[in-house]
Scaffold this active site. Structure first.
Site, short mmCIF file in Angstrom:
data_model
loop_
_atom_site.label_atom_id
_atom_site.label_comp_id
_atom_site.label_asym_id
_atom_site.label_seq_id
_atom_site.Cartn_x
_atom_site.Cartn_y
_atom_site.Cartn_z
N ASP A 1 23.92 29.71 -17.67
CA ASP A 1 25.36 29.09 -15.85
C ASP A 1 25.73 29.90 -16.06
OD1 ASP A 1 26.29 27.99 -13.97
OD2 ASP A 1 25.62 25.93 -15.10
N TYR B 1 30.09 20.17 -17.02
CA TYR B 1 29.98 19.96 -16.65
C TYR B 1 28.95 18.69 -15.71
CZ TYR B 1 27.33 19.57 -11.55
OH TYR B 1 27.35 18.65 -9.93
N LYS C 1 28.44 28.91 -5.38
CA LYS C 1 30.33 28.89 -5.81
C LYS C 1 31.21 30.59 -5.59
CE LYS C 1 29.76 25.03 -7.71
NZ LYS C 1 30.33 23.86 -7.14
N ILE D 1 27.08 30.56 -12.70
CA ILE D 1 27.57 30.81 -11.20
C ILE D 1 28.71 30.78 -10.49
CG2 ILE D 1 25.52 28.85 -11.43
CD1 ILE D 1 27.62 26.60 -10.61
#
Length: 491
Positions: A240, A155, A279, A242
């Protein structure tokens, strides 16, 4: 007296951090956003505007969220039904967070992991979105100059979130398309050694699972190998997660929390999870980020740091009520997965018909599109040329792989869940027109005595005035798609 330039003024009047470019926003990822903001698409007011396909936002279940809010006005302290709690919620709240909020979030995290793990509400630390959560973790685990290993592509916002104010380095773990960009032991060892040679002390490994931008999930064996690698090195593993509830394909999402107990003598003090509701629930504007650490000391320090980016007590109150409604949560997760699968199929079916490749994956709010065969040369300069055409002429804001630190030029992240069906059809039609233009120029080039071809980057002239093609639903699931000379890459 001659006025100082803006740059000189910055150097004289501002801090080095404020005057510098450590924010990481000098990137095509952010430039695409600017192009969209200057000329956003609207089907009536701006039919030739830029369509936003660079925003990983889940808007497919907004109707479910609105319905719940309307049916539960007591969840807000700003309604007649909830105003009696105004004084209790609007006053100062401890940065531990409302107990009912932490309990509801912990329960929701369990649901998004198919209730295969338990989360302790006392380990829930609030933050202003995943952005703040990542920075908090970085502050807790590393000193300026230290490094985190990060598998590529990753990202683009990590360059800002983890580096700008902390001074931490991100060390790429180079992954390749030949094996679907999977993380290998060889790549990890090479990145760790590169950091050592560069005198960068490695403090941890950051993984995104499900992956942004790939949309892939890590299998159990891979997760266990990553935990073992970090444990053996005595470094942290930051997961991560999410996009935990966005998995809609055959590959099941497995949390790092599931494999900890399967590893003998695992040092769980080195395991940390970053989560948010941006998200999975489609609530990025509420800025609900979470740090969940198995390390008591990290929980204590992160909680103290959270005072710089707390979730508002009104938001905590609303979220606690919403996530405690188990029937709503179960139905929301179920329908969200179905709608993501449908939208993913719509986009990929259209690309398949045009011979455009994409990485096989079944999670996230995006696909990893393969346009390597459209590059003039296999370079990132050529990728940028192609990207500029896509953004400024085709009018689609997609994110080039180079901005995601991809090792191979020609890949693009394309978001599909932040728009309605008609806008997606418009986007697919623009891609069809674009590829048809390339096909026509290729045919002209192959004709005898053909004039010298102008490179398509400069000669492409697309018009979208004829909206009848969009109204016909060209890319509906039951419509035929014309053949294309583009060869689909096999992954």
């Amino acid at each position: 007296m001659v006025a100082l330039t803006a740059e000189k003024q910055d150097q004289n009047l501002l801090s080095r951090m404020a005057a510098g470019d450590g924010h990481g926003e000098k990137s095509a990822y952010f430039d695409g956003w600017k192009a969209y903001e200057e000329n956003p698409f609207h089907p009536i007011d701006r039919p030739d505007g830029v369509i936003q396909m660079g925003l990983a936002e889940n808007q497919l279940c907004g109707d479910l969220m609105r319905k719940w809010v309307l049916e539960h006005p007591e969840a807000s302290i700003c309604t007649a039904e909830g105003v009696n709690q105004f004084s209790d919620i609007a006053i100062f709240q401890d940065y531990h967070g409302l107990p009912e909020f932490r309990q509801a979030v912990a329960k929701f995290m369990e649901k998004t992991r198919n209730n295969k793990v338990k989360f302790d509400p006392d380990r829930i630390v609030m933050s202003g979105g995943a952005t703040g959560a990542h920075e908090t973790v970085a502050f807790c685990l590393a000193n300026p100059g230290d490094g985190f290993l990060v598998p590529t592509p990753y990202y683009p916002g990590f360059d800002r979130d983890l580096r700008w104010r902390t001074g931490v380095n991100l060390v790429p773990v180079t992954c390749h398309s030949s094996n679907g960009f999977k993380i290998t032991a060889e790549a990890l060892d090479a990145a760790y050694e590169n950091a050592r040679v560069s005198n960068i002390p490695v403090k941890g490994l950051l993984i995104t699972n499900p992956s942004n931008p790939l949309g892939t999930t890590l299998d159990r064996d891979c997760l266990k190998s990553l935990v073992k690698f970090t444990n053996d090195k005595g470094i942290h593993l930051i997961a991560d997660e999410i996009y935990a509830a966005t998995s809609f394909g055959e590959s099941e999402f497995i949390s790092v929390a599931e494999v900890i107990d399967e590893i003998p003598d695992c040092n769980s003090d080195l395991i940390h999870i970053v989560y948010s509701l941006s998200k999975d629930m489609g609530l990025p504007g509420l800025r609900v980020g979470i740090v969940y650490s198995y390390n008591d000391r990290v929980v204590q320090i992160a909680r103290k740091m959270s005072s710089f980016g707390l979730v508002s007590s009104q938001t905590q109150h609303l979220i606690a009520k919403m996530l405690s409604d188990e029937d709503f949560v179960d139905e929301f997760i179920r329908k969200s997965k179905l709608r993501l699968a449908e939208r993913h199929a719509e986009l990929t079916t259209g690309l398949d018909g045009l011979g455009i490749g994409w990485l096989k994956a079944g999670a996230g709010l995006f696909i990893w599109m393969d346009l390597r065969n459209l590059l003039k040369t296999a370079t990132f300069d050529s990728e940028m040329e192609l990207w500029r055409v896509i953004v400024h002429k085709v009018k689609l804001n997609v994110s080039p792989g180079g901005s995601c630190h991809c090792h191979e030029p020609g890949w693009f992240r394309v978001c599909f869940a932040n728009m309605d069906y008609q806008t997606m059809e418009t986007a697919l039609e623009r891609i069809r027109v674009f590829t048809s233009q390339i096909e026509e120029e290729s045919l002209i080039l192959t004709k005898p005595m053909a004039k010298k071809k102008k490179c398509w980057q400069s000669s492409l002239r697309l018009s979208f005035k004829d909206t009848r093609r969009f109204e016909e639903g060209f890319f509906s699931p039951h419509s035929p798609v014309p053949p294309s000379p583009l060869v689909r890459a096999q992954i």
